[in-house]
Motif scaffolding. Structure first.
Motif, PDB file in Angstrom:
ATOM      1  N   MET A  24       0.830  -1.188   0.000  1.00 50.72           N
ATOM      2  CA  MET A  24       0.000   0.000   0.000  1.00 50.72           C
ATOM      3  C   MET A  24       0.875   1.254   0.000  1.00 50.72           C
ATOM      4  N   THR A  25       0.651   2.111  -0.976  1.00 50.47           N
ATOM      5  CA  THR A  25       1.327   3.397  -1.036  1.00 50.47           C
ATOM      6  C   THR A  25       0.312   4.459  -1.431  1.00 50.47           C
ATOM      7  N   ASP A  26       0.696   5.711  -1.276  1.00 48.18           N
ATOM      8  CA  ASP A  26      -0.175   6.807  -1.679  1.00 48.18           C
ATOM      9  C   ASP A  26       0.059   7.092  -3.156  1.00 48.18           C
ATOM     10  N   GLY A  27      -0.788   6.514  -3.995  1.00 49.63           N
ATOM     11  CA  GLY A  27      -0.609   6.732  -5.420  1.00 49.63           C
ATOM     12  C   GLY A  27      -1.722   6.086  -6.218  1.00 49.63           C
ATOM     13  N   ASP A  28      -1.827   6.448  -7.475  1.00 52.21           N
ATOM     14  CA  ASP A  28      -2.829   5.861  -8.349  1.00 52.21           C
ATOM     15  C   ASP A  28      -2.574   4.368  -8.542  1.00 52.21           C
ATOM     16  N   LEU A  29      -3.645   3.629  -8.759  1.00 52.87           N
ATOM     17  CA  LEU A  29      -3.622   2.221  -9.168  1.00 52.87           C
ATOM     18  C   LEU A  29      -3.322   1.250  -8.039  1.00 52.87           C
ATOM     19  N   VAL A  30      -3.018   1.733  -6.842  1.00 51.74           N
ATOM     20  CA  VAL A  30      -2.578   0.834  -5.778  1.00 51.74           C
ATOM     21  C   VAL A  30      -3.691  -0.132  -5.365  1.00 51.74           C
ATOM     22  N   ILE A  31      -4.901   0.386  -5.129  1.00 51.30           N
ATOM     23  CA  ILE A  31      -6.010  -0.468  -4.708  1.00 51.30           C
ATOM     24  C   ILE A  31      -6.336  -1.488  -5.788  1.00 51.30           C
ATOM     25  N   LYS A  32      -6.393  -1.042  -7.033  1.00 50.16           N
ATOM     26  CA  LYS A  32      -6.648  -1.949  -8.162  1.00 50.16           C
ATOM     27  C   LYS A  32      -5.594  -3.043  -8.242  1.00 50.16           C
ATOM     28  N   THR A  33      -4.330  -2.666  -8.064  1.00 52.42           N
ATOM     29  CA  THR A  33      -3.241  -3.643  -8.137  1.00 52.42           C
ATOM     30  C   THR A  33      -3.382  -4.706  -7.062  1.00 52.42           C
ATOM     31  N   ILE A  34      -3.685  -4.291  -5.838  1.00 51.97           N
ATOM     32  CA  ILE A  34      -3.812  -5.242  -4.735  1.00 51.97           C
ATOM     33  C   ILE A  34      -4.998  -6.163  -4.943  1.00 51.97           C
ATOM     34  N   ASP A  57      -8.127  -1.808 -18.188  1.00 52.18           N
ATOM     35  CA  ASP A  57      -7.171  -0.874 -18.766  1.00 52.18           C
ATOM     36  C   ASP A  57      -6.256  -0.401 -17.643  1.00 52.18           C
ATOM     37  N   ASP A  58      -5.562   0.691 -17.813  1.00 48.41           N
ATOM     38  CA  ASP A  58      -4.554   1.107 -16.835  1.00 48.41           C
ATOM     39  C   ASP A  58      -5.134   1.316 -15.437  1.00 48.41           C
ATOM     40  N   ASN A  59      -6.306   1.950 -15.333  1.00 47.63           N
ATOM     41  CA  ASN A  59      -6.820   2.288 -14.004  1.00 47.63           C
ATOM     42  C   ASN A  59      -8.186   1.694 -13.693  1.00 47.63           C
ATOM     43  N   LYS A  60      -8.687   0.799 -14.544  1.00 50.57           N
ATOM     44  CA  LYS A  60      -9.991   0.174 -14.315  1.00 50.57           C
ATOM     45  C   LYS A  60      -9.909  -1.325 -14.575  1.00 50.57           C
ATOM     46  N   ASN A  79      -9.653   3.137 -10.172  1.00 53.31           N
ATOM     47  CA  ASN A  79      -8.671   3.503  -9.149  1.00 53.31           C
ATOM     48  C   ASN A  79      -7.544   4.332  -9.753  1.00 53.31           C
ATOM     49  N   GLY A  80      -7.772   5.642  -9.839  1.00 55.43           N
ATOM     50  CA  GLY A  80      -6.660   6.475 -10.244  1.00 55.43           C
ATOM     51  C   GLY A  80      -7.037   7.581 -11.193  1.00 55.43           C
ATOM     52  N   TYR A  81      -6.080   8.493 -11.408  1.00 53.84           N
ATOM     53  CA  TYR A  81      -6.239   9.633 -12.298  1.00 53.84           C
ATOM     54  C   TYR A  81      -7.419  10.493 -11.861  1.00 53.84           C
ATOM     55  N   GLY A  82      -7.526  10.704 -10.533  1.00 59.41           N
ATOM     56  CA  GLY A  82      -8.514  11.620  -9.994  1.00 59.41           C
ATOM     57  C   GLY A  82      -9.891  11.045  -9.770  1.00 59.41           C
ATOM     58  N   PHE A  83     -10.055   9.720  -9.902  1.00 60.97           N
ATOM     59  CA  PHE A  83     -11.380   9.118  -9.758  1.00 60.97           C
ATOM     60  C   PHE A  83     -11.229   7.769  -9.053  1.00 60.97           C
ATOM     61  N   TYR A  84     -12.008   7.576  -7.962  1.00 64.03           N
ATOM     62  CA  TYR A  84     -11.862   6.369  -7.152  1.00 64.03           C
ATOM     63  C   TYR A  84     -13.241   5.864  -6.777  1.00 64.03           C
ATOM     64  N   GLN A  85     -13.725   4.881  -7.516  1.00 60.02           N
ATOM     65  CA  GLN A  85     -15.070   4.376  -7.301  1.00 60.02           C
ATOM     66  C   GLN A  85     -15.124   2.867  -7.504  1.00 60.02           C
ATOM     67  N   ILE A  86     -16.189   2.270  -6.954  1.00 58.84           N
ATOM     68  CA  ILE A  86     -16.567   0.902  -7.276  1.00 58.84           C
ATOM     69  C   ILE A  86     -17.970   0.960  -7.858  1.00 58.84           C
ATOM     70  N   VAL A  87     -18.145   0.338  -9.003  1.00 56.44           N
ATOM     71  CA  VAL A  87     -19.386   0.416  -9.771  1.00 56.44           C
ATOM     72  C   VAL A  87     -19.900  -0.996 -10.026  1.00 56.44           C
ATOM     73  N   SER A  88     -21.206  -1.201  -9.857  1.00 59.52           N
ATOM     74  CA  SER A  88     -21.809  -2.490 -10.215  1.00 59.52           C
ATOM     75  C   SER A  88     -22.453  -2.373 -11.585  1.00 59.52           C
ATOM     76  N   GLN A  89     -22.250  -3.394 -12.410  1.00 64.10           N
ATOM     77  CA  GLN A  89     -22.739  -3.381 -13.789  1.00 64.10           C
ATOM     78  C   GLN A  89     -23.296  -4.750 -14.163  1.00 64.10           C
ATOM     79  N   ASP A  90     -24.172  -4.753 -15.152  1.00 61.39           N
ATOM     80  CA  ASP A  90     -24.713  -5.998 -15.694  1.00 61.39           C
ATOM     81  C   ASP A  90     -23.965  -6.365 -16.959  1.00 61.39           C
ATOM     82  N   ASN A  91     -23.045  -7.311 -16.868  1.00 63.16           N
ATOM     83  CA  ASN A  91     -22.337  -7.846 -18.029  1.00 63.16           C
ATOM     84  C   ASN A  91     -21.881  -6.748 -18.989  1.00 63.16           C
ATOM     85  N   PRO A  92     -21.016  -5.844 -18.541  1.00 61.24           N
ATOM     86  CA  PRO A  92     -20.580  -4.744 -19.410  1.00 61.24           C
ATOM     87  C   PRO A  92     -19.858  -5.252 -20.647  1.00 61.24           C
TER      88      PRO A  92
END
Length: 273
Positions: A24-34, A57-60, A79-92
């Protein structure tokens, strides 16, 4: 599947203390990577939990759980580039598919980060316990649950996720992080988007370390983990404990200076659904 007729699903346990674990570090993509490392690819000698990455892709990344019963949804981690969310979708259809059923903001950035994290995964959900932010000698211990919860009486399990109202869409949060039963935390039905704020207990007989530990009820559904009724002051202990022969992780789900907080007790052998 209900409280009276639960099914047991084995879990896998991942931790920042593992060899070759992402940190864990303070930076983009960390949560996604873990989360990707734990659920999909694995790391070091540990294999992934069997979840599938549908698109990335790089941050999703769009994740699909192994258990595909009960009308589940897919989960997109942004997770990253100024946007941090979890989204539920139907078979995107793609990573850029903008249609969603529900979404929450995720605490994922702070100038002063803690480093400890734990992720426990089953085939129907995962619980991510992590530090993100530190002030003085106190860490902010956050939790994120994404997955199913069992109804008390009916069959079928809706998908729900944990929401922390203090998170902003840029991943930041105020100093205080509400504990699981606090007024600032609620659950979101990942299919309907409805917010569930009714939080209760169901009594069971578990007494580890003098804490009275009970099942947590959200509306009319129960979580696969337990919570302590007793509050502790300034207690940051994370440790493995055994409760009636079952291995569990004890995690303080809030740490905010000297305020009292309750511990989570997370089974490491199986979850019930």
């Amino acid at each position: 599947m209900s409280l009276l007729t639960p099914e047991q699903h084995p879990v896998k346990y991942y931790s920042s203390k593992d060899a070759d674990a992402p940190q864990m570090t303070d930076g983009d993509l960390v949560i996604k990577t873990i989360i990707k490392a734990c659920l999909v690819t694995g790391y070091g000698s540990k294999t992934g939990a069997g979840w599938t990455a549908l698109h990335e892709d790089d941050n999703k990344i769009v994740l699909r759980r192994p258990l595909q019963t009960g009308n589940p949804v897919d989960v997109k981690i942004i997770n990253g580039y100024g946007f941090y969310q979890i989204v539920s979708q139907d078979n995107p259809a793609s990573i850029s598919d903008a249609a969603f059923l529900a979404k929450i903001n995720m605490i994922a950035r702070d100038a002063n980060c803690g480093t400890e994290w734990h992720l426990i995964a089953s085939d129907f959900g995962f619980l991510f316990c992590y530090q993100m932010g530190r002030s003085s000698a106190s860490d902010k211990n956050n939790i994120l649950y994404v997955g199913s919860m069992s109804p008390l009486r009916d069959t079928g399990s809706p998908m729900l996720m944990l929401k922390n109202n203090k998170a902003a869409d840029n991943g930041t949060a105020g100093y205080g992080v509400d504990e699981l039963l606090g007024t600032g935390v609620s659950f979101i039905d990942m299919r309907s988007g409805a917010e569930l704020t009714d939080k209760q207990y169901v009594s069971i007989s578990l007494y580890p370390d003098k804490d009275f530990v009970q099942k947590l009820i959200i509306s009319s559904y129960f979580t696969p983990f337990y919570i302590s009724v007793a509050s502790r002051s300034n207690d940051k202990t994370t440790e493995a404990v055994t409760i009636k022969g079952r291995p569990m992780l004890r995690w303080m789900n809030k740490m905010d200076r000297d305020t009292n907080s309750r511990a989570l007790f997370i089974p490491l052998d199986y979850w019930e659904l």
